[in-house]
Design a protein around this motif. Sequence first.
Motif, PDB file in Angstrom:
ATOM      1  N   UNK A 154       0.833  -1.199   0.000  1.00  0.00           N
ATOM      2  CA  UNK A 154       0.000   0.000   0.000  1.00  0.00           C
ATOM      3  C   UNK A 154       0.871   1.254   0.000  1.00  0.00           C
ATOM      4  N   UNK A 155       1.917   1.250   0.823  1.00  0.00           N
ATOM      5  CA  UNK A 155       2.822   2.397   0.877  1.00  0.00           C
ATOM      6  C   UNK A 155       3.594   2.555  -0.434  1.00  0.00           C
ATOM      7  N   UNK A 156       4.048   1.430  -1.012  1.00  0.00           N
ATOM      8  CA  UNK A 156       4.758   1.496  -2.297  1.00  0.00           C
ATOM      9  C   UNK A 156       3.843   2.044  -3.386  1.00  0.00           C
ATOM     10  N   UNK A 157       2.596   1.616  -3.362  1.00  0.00           N
ATOM     11  CA  UNK A 157       1.622   2.115  -4.329  1.00  0.00           C
ATOM     12  C   UNK A 157       1.410   3.618  -4.153  1.00  0.00           C
ATOM     13  N   UNK A 158       1.360   4.046  -2.905  1.00  0.00           N
ATOM     14  CA  UNK A 158       1.184   5.471  -2.626  1.00  0.00           C
ATOM     15  C   UNK A 158       2.383   6.259  -3.158  1.00  0.00           C
ATOM     16  N   UNK A 159       3.592   5.747  -2.930  1.00  0.00           N
ATOM     17  CA  UNK A 159       4.793   6.417  -3.444  1.00  0.00           C
ATOM     18  C   UNK A 159       4.793   6.472  -4.966  1.00  0.00           C
ATOM     19  N   UNK A 160       4.360   5.386  -5.584  1.00  0.00           N
ATOM     20  CA  UNK A 160       4.293   5.339  -7.042  1.00  0.00           C
ATOM     21  C   UNK A 160       3.307   6.388  -7.568  1.00  0.00           C
ATOM     22  N   UNK A 161       2.159   6.497  -6.921  1.00  0.00           N
ATOM     23  CA  UNK A 161       1.155   7.498  -7.309  1.00  0.00           C
ATOM     24  C   UNK A 161       1.711   8.907  -7.151  1.00  0.00           C
ATOM     25  N   UNK A 162       2.425   9.140  -6.054  1.00  0.00           N
ATOM     26  CA  UNK A 162       2.992  10.465  -5.781  1.00  0.00           C
ATOM     27  C   UNK A 162       4.016  10.828  -6.851  1.00  0.00           C
ATOM     28  N   UNK A 163       4.879   9.866  -7.180  1.00  0.00           N
ATOM     29  CA  UNK A 163       5.884  10.155  -8.208  1.00  0.00           C
ATOM     30  C   UNK A 163       5.234  10.385  -9.567  1.00  0.00           C
ATOM     31  N   UNK A 164       4.034   9.845  -9.769  1.00  0.00           N
ATOM     32  CA  UNK A 164       3.288  10.062 -11.007  1.00  0.00           C
ATOM     33  C   UNK A 164       2.435  11.323 -10.966  1.00  0.00           C
ATOM     34  N   UNK A 165       2.547  12.082  -9.882  1.00  0.00           N
ATOM     35  CA  UNK A 165       1.808  13.343  -9.787  1.00  0.00           C
ATOM     36  C   UNK A 165       0.419  13.220  -9.194  1.00  0.00           C
ATOM     37  N   UNK A 166       0.082  12.049  -8.681  1.00  0.00           N
ATOM     38  CA  UNK A 166      -1.248  11.847  -8.087  1.00  0.00           C
ATOM     39  C   UNK A 166      -1.117  11.791  -6.570  1.00  0.00           C
ATOM     40  N   UNK A 167      -2.158  12.276  -5.901  1.00  0.00           N
ATOM     41  CA  UNK A 167      -2.169  12.220  -4.443  1.00  0.00           C
ATOM     42  C   UNK A 167      -3.444  11.518  -3.993  1.00  0.00           C
ATOM     43  N   UNK A 168      -3.275  10.412  -3.309  1.00  0.00           N
ATOM     44  CA  UNK A 168      -4.438   9.676  -2.800  1.00  0.00           C
ATOM     45  C   UNK A 168      -5.038  10.422  -1.614  1.00  0.00           C
ATOM     46  N   UNK A 169      -6.256  10.085  -1.299  1.00  0.00           N
ATOM     47  CA  UNK A 169      -6.914  10.699  -0.136  1.00  0.00           C
ATOM     48  C   UNK A 169      -6.164  10.358   1.148  1.00  0.00           C
ATOM     49  N   UNK A 170      -5.610   9.154   1.215  1.00  0.00           N
ATOM     50  CA  UNK A 170      -4.846   8.748   2.386  1.00  0.00           C
ATOM     51  C   UNK A 170      -3.603   9.631   2.548  1.00  0.00           C
ATOM     52  N   UNK A 171      -2.936   9.898   1.438  1.00  0.00           N
ATOM     53  CA  UNK A 171      -1.747  10.753   1.463  1.00  0.00           C
ATOM     54  C   UNK A 171      -2.128  12.169   1.896  1.00  0.00           C
ATOM     55  N   UNK A 172      -3.189  12.706   1.330  1.00  0.00           N
ATOM     56  CA  UNK A 172      -3.654  14.053   1.702  1.00  0.00           C
ATOM     57  C   UNK A 172      -4.017  14.112   3.179  1.00  0.00           C
ATOM     58  N   UNK A 173      -4.648  13.058   3.659  1.00  0.00           N
ATOM     59  CA  UNK A 173      -5.033  12.993   5.065  1.00  0.00           C
ATOM     60  C   UNK A 173      -3.797  13.000   5.967  1.00  0.00           C
ATOM     61  N   UNK A 174      -2.777  12.247   5.573  1.00  0.00           N
ATOM     62  CA  UNK A 174      -1.526  12.214   6.346  1.00  0.00           C
ATOM     63  C   UNK A 174      -0.861  13.593   6.354  1.00  0.00           C
ATOM     64  N   UNK A 175      -0.887  14.264   5.215  1.00  0.00           N
ATOM     65  CA  UNK A 175      -0.290  15.603   5.133  1.00  0.00           C
ATOM     66  C   UNK A 175      -1.047  16.556   6.050  1.00  0.00           C
ATOM     67  N   UNK A 176      -2.380  16.516   5.992  1.00  0.00           N
ATOM     68  CA  UNK A 176      -3.181  17.424   6.816  1.00  0.00           C
ATOM     69  C   UNK A 176      -2.942  17.197   8.304  1.00  0.00           C
ATOM     70  N   UNK A 177      -2.825  15.931   8.703  1.00  0.00           N
ATOM     71  CA  UNK A 177      -2.564  15.633  10.112  1.00  0.00           C
ATOM     72  C   UNK A 177      -1.187  16.160  10.524  1.00  0.00           C
ATOM     73  N   UNK A 178      -0.194  15.935   9.676  1.00  0.00           N
ATOM     74  CA  UNK A 178       1.163  16.420   9.958  1.00  0.00           C
ATOM     75  C   UNK A 178       1.192  17.949   9.970  1.00  0.00           C
ATOM     76  N   UNK A 179       0.481  18.555   9.040  1.00  0.00           N
ATOM     77  CA  UNK A 179       0.410  20.020   8.971  1.00  0.00           C
ATOM     78  C   UNK A 179      -0.201  20.584  10.254  1.00  0.00           C
ATOM     79  N   UNK A 180      -1.254  19.966  10.733  1.00  0.00           N
ATOM     80  CA  UNK A 180      -1.894  20.433  11.969  1.00  0.00           C
ATOM     81  C   UNK A 180      -0.943  20.351  13.153  1.00  0.00           C
ATOM     82  N   UNK A 181      -0.242  19.243  13.250  1.00  0.00           N
ATOM     83  CA  UNK A 181       0.717  19.072  14.349  1.00  0.00           C
ATOM     84  C   UNK A 181       1.839  20.107  14.245  1.00  0.00           C
TER      85      UNK A 181
END
Length: 190
Positions: A154-181
């Motif tokens: 799942x994480x490798x797939x997420x990295x692959x999507x990111x390198x392809x310019x796509x951001x999954x909802x899970x990735x966005x959610x992780x960013x938002x949580x980190x941003x809040x902290x």
Amino acid sequence: MLSVAEIKQAFELSAAGKIDANLSAYHGKFTIQMLGDVLQKYWAFRMNVVARYESKVDILQKQQRRQDADERNERAKQEVIDLFKKLKDTYQQTGELDETQVKGFHGKIISDAGLITFSKQERLQIYAEAKTNVLKQIKTAVQDTNLKPTERRSLKSMLSDISGGQQSEDFKSKINAEYSVLLIIKEIIK
């Protein structure tokens, strides 16, 4: 099953014109047909009253549940605000910050309370930092041999999507949580 009191009430309501049973149609003679007609109309009237009562009770219960939830939410918001202030005071006095007490969902509460004083530009920089941190966390987690194979895929797939310019909802959610902290921590230590 109707009680004697309800049968009496059925005839009283019928005589008063409150239910649609026409007693005059029977010319003053008590018959089984008259009894059936009055009781049938009374039953329909009674069920309507019960239904309206239950509907009102349901509405009141929903309002009470909503009010209780709102009160709990307000208490929780106040607890988060109090925690933020305590962490900030402790940091100012001791220079120490227990970052484990800062949670991702705190960010919106603290921000809505007007306790975050960063400019829009500063917020954008913090968001970029959060995105970078999450990418590092994912890259590190992919290497973790303790993860289940499905989690690593799942994480490798997420990295692959990111390198392809796509951001999954899970990735966005992780960013938002980190941003809040980060937003909270940086506000405390500035």
